[in-house]
Design a protein around this motif. Structure first.
Motif, PDB file in Angstrom:
ATOM      1  N   HIS A 105      17.678   4.068  20.278  1.00 21.54           N
ATOM      2  CA  HIS A 105      17.161   2.744  19.873  1.00 21.54           C
ATOM      3  C   HIS A 105      15.635   2.721  19.741  1.00 21.54           C
ATOM      4  N   THR A 125       5.051   6.513  27.788  1.00 21.05           N
ATOM      5  CA  THR A 125       5.172   5.122  27.357  1.00 21.05           C
ATOM      6  C   THR A 125       3.802   4.519  27.043  1.00 21.05           C
ATOM      7  N   ASP A 185      12.122  14.029  29.401  1.00 22.88           N
ATOM      8  CA  ASP A 185      12.275  12.645  28.951  1.00 22.88           C
ATOM      9  C   ASP A 185      11.612  12.545  27.581  1.00 22.88           C
ATOM     10  N   SER A 194      17.500   5.191  27.869  1.00 21.38           N
ATOM     11  CA  SER A 194      16.926   6.413  28.443  1.00 21.38           C
ATOM     12  C   SER A 194      16.725   6.326  29.945  1.00 21.38           C
ATOM     13  N   SER A 195      16.710   5.105  30.522  1.00 20.69           N
ATOM     14  CA  SER A 195      16.691   5.029  31.995  1.00 20.69           C
ATOM     15  C   SER A 195      17.957   5.694  32.522  1.00 20.69           C
TER      16      SER A 195
HETATM   17  C1  LIG Z   1       9.145   7.607  27.895  1.00 16.76           C
HETATM   18  C2  LIG Z   1      10.237   6.632  28.239  1.00 16.76           C
HETATM   19  N1  LIG Z   1      11.257   7.032  29.003  1.00 16.76           N
HETATM   20  C3  LIG Z   1      12.267   6.218  29.338  1.00 16.76           C
HETATM   21  C4  LIG Z   1      12.286   4.906  28.904  1.00 16.76           C
HETATM   22  C5  LIG Z   1      13.406   4.012  29.313  1.00 16.76           C
HETATM   23  O1  LIG Z   1      14.231   3.776  28.249  1.00 16.76           O
HETATM   24  P1  LIG Z   1      15.245   2.528  28.214  1.00 16.76           P
HETATM   25  O2  LIG Z   1      14.370   1.306  28.131  1.00 16.76           O
HETATM   26  O3  LIG Z   1      16.048   2.812  27.002  1.00 16.76           O
HETATM   27  O4  LIG Z   1      16.042   2.552  29.461  1.00 16.76           O
HETATM   28  C6  LIG Z   1      11.239   4.430  28.095  1.00 16.76           C
HETATM   29  C7  LIG Z   1      11.222   3.049  27.607  1.00 16.76           C
HETATM   30  O5  LIG Z   1      10.362   2.621  26.894  1.00 16.76           O
HETATM   31  C8  LIG Z   1      10.189   5.309  27.761  1.00 16.76           C
HETATM   32  O6  LIG Z   1       9.150   4.907  27.031  1.00 16.76           O
END
Ligand SMILES: Cc1ncc(COP(=O)(O)O)c(C=O)c1O
Length: 348
Positions: A199, A150, A169, A79-80
């Protein structure tokens, strides 16, 4: 030798007391299909190097995107990258600034930095949600709303504004849309783009995420063609693995019902834990869990001692400058009574 170390020294995400992070044990069918993927090593960059995998991805996108009110998208490694992709579309559409809550994931500020955009963090309310009254003129902005922060699992109000682009997001809480808790993320369908971590609550092995677009033409904003490619390269990554195959396998094996059931069970586990912590004389609960993330603190014992005794049962996070215990309902093999017994022991 390597395999023995992996088996001996990996965190058991499916242990009955593992209730700590947003990382579930993957579906068994997905774990098997990842092995098959490695054997065939298809590359989504070239349709001739991935005839079935490209179709599988199309099928997954066509199945999932409309559930979120979206029409197109692709898979990526996390998700990044999905957030970076959505915010990149915003910049190509004219946004020069990214506006998100102070509790947005660090990848949002990182994406703004990579893309040379300004970044403004907006205050959150006492539940950890973006406070819409703090929003200023968004006519030059990409507004990023979070569905499941998060630290606290908070869902920002899905406000409609005059922002150039709205990206949600939904890395963590997006899959609630498939469940009886769909209203928790209502309004998400008004976004221009949505990031979801497969994931996390779609039970995929890493690295697996989705970026969805409302406008079927949006991917043209981030397409590069020419040279040796027969089709344009869409998005941030070049070579991409066939992550759609384990996801398709999971969706076919479990169906929407099977997937929803697991997420709903996790939501129930988080409520059971929250009830226990609310009633317990020696614990403070930090608000009611919104999307399966439970935050609490011991009243008497030092928090870090309790965390150490909890081991894999819990993680820690920072909320408004204070350390809180964080327990995330991602493990579909958890025994919530076992988690509660571990907490009782850790508090003694
Ligand atoms: C709300 C949120 N956005 C984005 C991310 C980033 O995801 P990734 O670790 O798959 O890059 C996270 C990771 O925990 C997250 O909690």
């Amino acid at each position: 030798m390597v395999a023995a170390d992996v088996r001996a020294l990996s965190t058991a995400l499916d242990a009955p007391d593992f209730f700590a992070h947003m990382d579930p044990a993957p579906s068994k069918i997905a774990a098997k299909l990842v092995g098959l993927n490695a054997q065939y090593n298809q590359n989504l960059l070239h349709p001739d190097l991935s005839p079935f995998a490209t179709k599988a991805e199309r099928r997954v996108i066509d199945w999932l995107a409309p559930i979120f009110g979206m029409s197109d998208g692709h898979m990526c490694c996390g998700s990044s990258v999905a957030n970076l992709t959505g915010i990149w579309c915003a910049r190509e559409s004219g946004a020069t600034r990214v506006v998100a809550s102070a509790d947005a994931h660090l990848s949002v500020a990182k994406a703004a930095h990579i893309l040379g955009m300004d970044f403004d963090a907006i205050a959150v309310d006492q539940d950890g949600k973006l406070d819409p009254s703090e929003l200023k003129d968004l006519s030059d902005s990409c507004l990023v709303l979070t569905a499941g922060t998060t630290a606290r699992g908070a869902v920002d109000p899905m406000v409609q504004t005059i922002a150039v682009w709205t990206h949600v997001d939904a890395a963590w809480a997006g899959p609630l849309r498939l469940t009886k808790f769909r209203d928790v993320v209502s309004g998400i369908e008004t976004a221009d783009s949505i990031a979801i971590s497969a994931h996390k609550w779609l039970y995929q092995p890493k690295d697996s995420a989705l970026i969805f677009f409302r406008d079927p033409q949006a991917s043209k904003l981030i397409s590069f063609g020419g040279e040796y490619l027969t089709v344009p390269n869409v998005g941030v990554q070049g070579s991409r693995s066939a992550a759609a195959i384990p996801l398709l396998g999971t969706l076919l094996a479990w169906g929407k019902q099977g997937l929803a059931q697991r997420v709903e069970n996790s939501m129930k586990d988080s409520e059971t834990l929250a009830h226990f912590l609310k009633e317990h004389p020696e614990t403070n609960l930090c608000g009611w869990p919104q999307t399966g993330v439970v935050n609490w603190r011991p009243k008497i014992s030092p928090i870090l001692d309790v965390v150490q005794r909890l081991g894999n049962c819990a993680s820690i996070t920072n909320i408004s400058g204070d350390v809180w215990i964080r327990q995330v309902a991602a493990n579909s093999y958890v025994d919530i009574d076992e988690v509660i017994r571990e907490i009782e022991k850790a508090l003694q």
